[in-house]
Enzyme design. Structure first.
Site: not given
Length: 557
Positions: A298, A423, A474
């Site tokens: 969330v 990559n 976060g």
């Protein structure tokens, strides 16, 4: 002033002009004027302190542009302790070798969460070998190929990198084909020496007439095989990004502005929009003891009217201690598991998301609400919710270079994609693909790979490319906070220069007819005007729900 003093002053001015001409001739013909310093000391024993600065500024106009003289690659550790690549760029600046910048690539892993220990061990060995190969490429081949090029010539550098990578891919295919031929020859030789078994008569069973055959439910298409990654490919992306940083450094401009100028001409670049951060509030990973399996993460998204400083402090202060962990959903027998032991069909999943968005209008985006292979339901959910929220494909858009080159690649119908710099991705690939997405009204999200590094270049890339959102995770761990702080610094700089433009969010109203396989090259209908819910104009944090795709695609917190 006495006539003698005026005469001496005029002589000094003439001598200074001669010195300027000699210096200009030096930078043009590489001939060093003799005893310039001694002449300056003799002519101007009491010269002001800024005289050298004035002369340096004047002479610098005739100097050669900096060119790449050396690349250095080394193996370092990323934010989760995995080996990855660092690339340093050295340039010749005014006849001196100077270290300009370095970049650390983020690593990307596709190991399933429930992988066996031997699988994880094999992947760790492959990752280590890949980084060692990348270091070898940078220090040897790429170091020789890019020497003498201008770091500001990004297109030329990326073209060379792309050709080198294509050559390595072809070499690998040749080796694989040779190994397959040898294996086939060995199998044929073994078969010719072994007597073939004959089937015994009467043993063949036939289906009994009239027997009913059970009709299975329509299954979700099987998972597409993981894309193979060429060992050492991270050297291509790392070198391209390092050259872009060097180009910005020698041009004396920030990286985000350098990227923006590469994408569009300078005349049209008057204002820039910051990407809105997707800040993870709740992370639902495999270590969770809870039973909910639908939601993966969330996220909070600040309203467009707020500066980044306003919502970031609220997230840090008001959400402490409220994080909870849940599980993830996984497909089984053509259904999605949203709770332990609770399954929904693909059609029921669409109805569930419609009910969810109607009940919680603050949810403005869903990332990977369905498996990428279930393209029919992607079409259905876009037609049902496209005008109310963003439907974002993340796992379907991992390989940027393939999205750019393969026009027939099947990407589900969506509002936009999450792009990750990993990559063999080159800066030119990002510029080209985001330009394509902009022209087709898709939104672009720049996201951090699994193995993050402390290099904050991703933020500059997102700003320079004009991404709508940036997905960093976060507000925890140094490698993430560094990127958030870089975003704050860019916002402050743009606001100070009065070049900050407010973001504008518009949802896409998809056509009602079913379109099972929508390509990125298909132009979407124009967005529906005034389609944003009224809550988005209020000064409050927005909730972003990220349902997981399936159980083997999780991102560690």
């Amino acid at each position: 002033m006495e006539p003698g003093g005026r005469r001496r002053q005029q002589q000094q001015q003439r001598r200074l002009q001669e010195l300027r001409r000699e210096a200009a001739q030096y930078y043009q013909d590489h001939r060093v004027p003799q005893r310039m310093e001694e002449a300056l000391n003799a002519l101007f024993p009491q010269r002001p302190a800024d005289l050298y600065g004035e002369l340096a500024n004047y002479f610098s106009k005739f100097s050669k542009a900096p060119v790449i003289c050396k690349l250095v690659g080394r193996k370092v550790l990323d934010g989760v302790g995995q080996p990855t690549l660092e690339v340093e760029i050295y340039c010749t600046v005014k006849n001196y070798e100077k270290r300009i910048c370095s970049t650390v690539m983020s690593s990307h892993s596709q190991i399933p969460e429930n992988a066996l220990p031997e699988t994880t061990e094999a992947d760790e060995k492959e990752r280590n070998d890949s980084v060692n190969t990348a270091v070898e490429w940078v220090n040897e081949s790429l170091n020789m190929m890019l020497r003498g090029l201008k770091p500001t010539d990004q297109c030329k550098v990326d073209k060379i990198l792309g050709e080198y990578f294509t050559k390595k891919v072809e070499e690998k295919k040749e080796v694989q084909n040779q190994e397959e031929e040898e294996e086939e020859e060995a199998t044929l030789a073994l078969t010719s020496c072994t007597p073939s078994a004959t089937s015994l008569p009467g043993k063949k069973k036939s289906a009994k007439p009239g027997k009913k055959v059970a009709v299975a439910e329509r299954p979700i298409p099987p998972a597409e095989p993981a894309e193979s990654v060429l060992r050492g490919s991270v050297a291509i992306g790392g070198t391209s990004l390092a050259v872009a940083k060097a180009g910005a450094a020698v041009s004396h401009i920030p990286l985000y502005l350098h990227i923006a100028l590469l994408k569009c001409d300078q005349d049209s670049l008057k204002e820039m929009t910051l990407p809105l951060p997707m800040v993870t509030l709740l992370n639902c990973e495999k270590i969770s003891p809870a039973k909910l399996r639908l939601v993966k993460e969330v996220m909070l998204i600040p309203p467009v009217q707020l500066s980044l400083k306003q919502p970031s402090s609220q997230v840090a202060d008001s959400k402490k201690g409220r994080a909870r962990n849940t599980g993830k959903k996984a497909p089984l027998k053509g259904k999605y598991e949203i709770l332990t032991g609770t399954f929904k069909s693909p059609d029921e999943m669409v109805d569930m998301y419609v009910e969810l968005i109607n009940k919680f209008p603050f949810i403005i985006a869903l990332i990977d609400p369905l498996r990428k292979e279930d393209r029919q339901q992607w079409s259905n959910i876009c037609c049902a919710l496209g005008s109310k929220c963003y439907l974002i494909a993340e796992d379907a858009a991992t390989y940027i270079s393939k999205l750019k080159t393969d026009q027939n690649i099947n990407v589900p119908m969506c509002s936009g994609v999450v792009l990750k710099y990993i990559n063999e991705t080159k800066v030119s690939d990002l510029i080209e693909l985001t330009g394509l997405l902009d022209g087709q009204r898709h939104i672009t999200i720049l996201g951090s790979p699994d193995g993050e590094s402390s290099d904050d270049s991703l933020v500059d890339l997102a700003v320079g490319l004009g991404a709508r959102f940036i997905k960093l995770g976060g507000l925890s761990r140094g490698e993430r906070v560094t990127k958030y702080n870089r975003l704050l610094a860019i916002e402050e700089e743009l606001a100070k220069n009065r070049t900050l433009r407010e973001a504008n969010l518009e949802f896409i109203a998809f056509a009602e007819e079913s379109q099972p396989e929508k390509q990125l090259s298909d132009v979407l209908p124009p967005p529906k005007q005034d389609s944003l819910p009224p809550q988005l104009s209020q000064p409050a944090l927005q909730v972003h729900s990220l349902p997981a795709q399936h159980a083997d695609l999780g991102h560690p917190n």
